[in-house]
Write a protein that holds these residues in place. Structure first.
Motif, mmCIF file in Angstrom:
data_model
loop_
_atom_site.group_PDB
_atom_site.id
_atom_site.type_symbol
_atom_site.label_atom_id
_atom_site.label_comp_id
_atom_site.label_asym_id
_atom_site.label_seq_id
_atom_site.Cartn_x
_atom_site.Cartn_y
_atom_site.Cartn_z
ATOM 1 N N PHE A 1 0.823 -1.206 0.000
ATOM 2 C CA PHE A 1 0.000 0.000 0.000
ATOM 3 C C PHE A 1 0.864 1.266 0.000
ATOM 4 O O PHE A 1 0.597 2.216 -0.723
ATOM 5 N N ILE A 2 1.904 1.273 0.838
ATOM 6 C CA ILE A 2 2.749 2.462 0.893
ATOM 7 C C ILE A 2 3.518 2.653 -0.413
ATOM 8 O O ILE A 2 3.689 3.784 -0.885
ATOM 9 N N LEU A 3 3.957 1.572 -1.023
ATOM 10 C CA LEU A 3 4.671 1.699 -2.302
ATOM 11 C C LEU A 3 3.754 2.235 -3.393
ATOM 12 O O LEU A 3 4.172 3.027 -4.235
ATOM 13 N N GLU A 4 2.511 1.806 -3.370
ATOM 14 C CA GLU A 4 1.532 2.329 -4.331
ATOM 15 C C GLU A 4 1.299 3.811 -4.080
ATOM 16 O O GLU A 4 1.191 4.608 -5.022
ATOM 17 N N ALA A 5 1.225 4.187 -2.793
ATOM 18 C CA ALA A 5 0.999 5.587 -2.450
ATOM 19 C C ALA A 5 2.162 6.469 -2.903
ATOM 20 O O ALA A 5 1.969 7.646 -3.242
ATOM 21 N N LEU A 6 3.368 5.901 -2.932
ATOM 22 C CA LEU A 6 4.556 6.692 -3.284
ATOM 23 C C LEU A 6 4.767 6.834 -4.782
ATOM 24 O O LEU A 6 5.596 7.634 -5.217
ATOM 25 N N LYS A 7 4.026 6.065 -5.579
ATOM 26 C CA LYS A 7 4.219 6.105 -7.034
ATOM 27 C C LYS A 7 4.049 7.507 -7.601
ATOM 28 O O LYS A 7 4.768 7.901 -8.524
ATOM 29 N N VAL B 1 10.227 4.146 5.482
ATOM 30 C CA VAL B 1 9.406 2.941 5.405
ATOM 31 C C VAL B 1 10.171 1.844 6.149
ATOM 32 O O VAL B 1 11.225 1.395 5.692
ATOM 33 N N LEU B 2 9.654 1.435 7.308
ATOM 34 C CA LEU B 2 10.323 0.431 8.120
ATOM 35 C C LEU B 2 9.726 -0.949 7.847
ATOM 36 O O LEU B 2 8.515 -1.128 7.932
ATOM 37 N N ALA B 3 10.586 -1.904 7.528
ATOM 38 C CA ALA B 3 10.167 -3.300 7.368
ATOM 39 C C ALA B 3 10.755 -4.074 8.545
ATOM 40 O O ALA B 3 11.981 -4.123 8.711
ATOM 41 N N THR B 4 9.906 -4.650 9.376
ATOM 42 C CA THR B 4 10.372 -5.290 10.604
ATOM 43 C C THR B 4 10.190 -6.806 10.536
ATOM 44 O O THR B 4 9.323 -7.312 9.825
ATOM 45 N N ALA B 5 11.007 -7.509 11.321
ATOM 46 C CA ALA B 5 10.981 -8.975 11.350
ATOM 47 C C ALA B 5 10.302 -9.487 12.612
ATOM 48 O O ALA B 5 10.322 -8.844 13.656
ATOM 49 N N ASP B 6 9.673 -10.672 12.485
ATOM 50 C CA ASP B 6 9.127 -11.420 13.618
ATOM 51 C C ASP B 6 8.060 -10.650 14.385
ATOM 52 O O ASP B 6 8.012 -10.678 15.617
#
Length: 265
Positions: free
Chosen positions: A1-7, A20-25
């Motif tokens: 969703f955020i990547l689409e918003a940034l287009k 944009v934070l991508a977190t694990a676990d």
């Protein structure tokens, strides 16, 4: 969703940085979010945690503590109980203490912002013994607690230890208590940058609380206003047919674009 918003977002014209934070676990230890909180590498003014909230801003939620209680007995033949120590019988007493604590928590800690306004404790899984004619030598109980923001993790763990202390004293060295994974604290938005008013304006929905836990308390430690907001419903979460309706795509992208425009430009 955020990547689409940034287009269609002119990133070269930002007045404030966008992360944009991508977190694990996220489902258990929340190791990724804890890492960002510990490192303090970024200092945003506002943050949105993406969770299925039906695009309703969540400003407060409960914490989560999961523990395993182990009772070590002494196995033996059931025809002579005095030659063994039945772990299930000790667990019965321990559960009684936990149920008393459950009642105490319901009355002592209350927050009307939640649909379930009290602290909850759930006895989720128990296993003990291996045969009906054998004295149970070991019994294990997994349980969890979901605390309101008023009750800290440290205080909650201390109350559990205190509740079990009489059984531990009666049966020395037979009880052990372990965290199943690190605790997730309860969360309440700082709202120092008026993110709640902005979220209400952009979504058209009043902010609410939630009974589940998220990574928000860790991102909150970066010093920013934090909310939980995203497409989909918690009712579909953790289900065999988990899904997000396509009806959420356009409004979610629009809300994110407007939030970025208001905060970063």
């Amino acid at each position: 969703f955020i990547l689409e918003a940034l287009k269609t977002t002119p990133l070269n014209k930002l007045n404030k940085p966008l992360y944009v934070l991508a977190t694990a676990d996220e489902e258990t230890s929340m190791a990724g979010a804890r890492f960002f909180a510990e490192q303090q590498m970024i200092k945003p003014s506002m943050a949105i945690i993406g969770e299925p909230t039906e695009l309703v801003p969540i400003y407060k939620h409960k914490g989560h503590i999961a523990q395993s209680l182990h009772i070590q007995g002494k196995a033996g033949h059931s025809s002579d109980p005095d030659k063994g120590v039945n772990a299930i019988e000790i667990m019965y007493q321990a559960i009684g203490q936990l149920m008393d604590l459950q009642s105490k928590l319901k009355t002592q800690f209350h927050d009307e912002a939640f649909s379930v306004p009290h602290v909850t404790m759930n006895l989720g899984h128990i296993h003990g013994g291996d045969a009906e004619n054998r004295i149970c030598g070991h019994c294990k109980l997994n349980f969890d607690m979901r605390a309101v923001p008023e009750l800290s993790d440290e205080q909650a763990l201390a109350m559990i230890d205190e509740a079990l202390a009489p059984v531990s004293a009666k049966y020395p060295s037979r009880l052990s208590l372990d965290l199943m994974y690190p605790t997730a604290p309860a969360f309440a938005c700082r709202d120092e940058q008026n993110i709640l008013a902005l979220a209400e304006q952009l979504t058209g929905k009043k902010y609410q609380s939630a009974n589940y836990a998220t990574e928000a308390p860790f991102i909150n430690q970066l010093g920013c206003d934090t909310i939980v907001l995203g497409p989909g419903s918690i009712d579909q979460a953790h289900q065999p047919d988990e899904y997000i309706s396509l009806d959420y795509v356009e409004p979610t992208v629009h809300i994110l674009q407007q939030m970025i425009k208001k905060v970063c430009f």
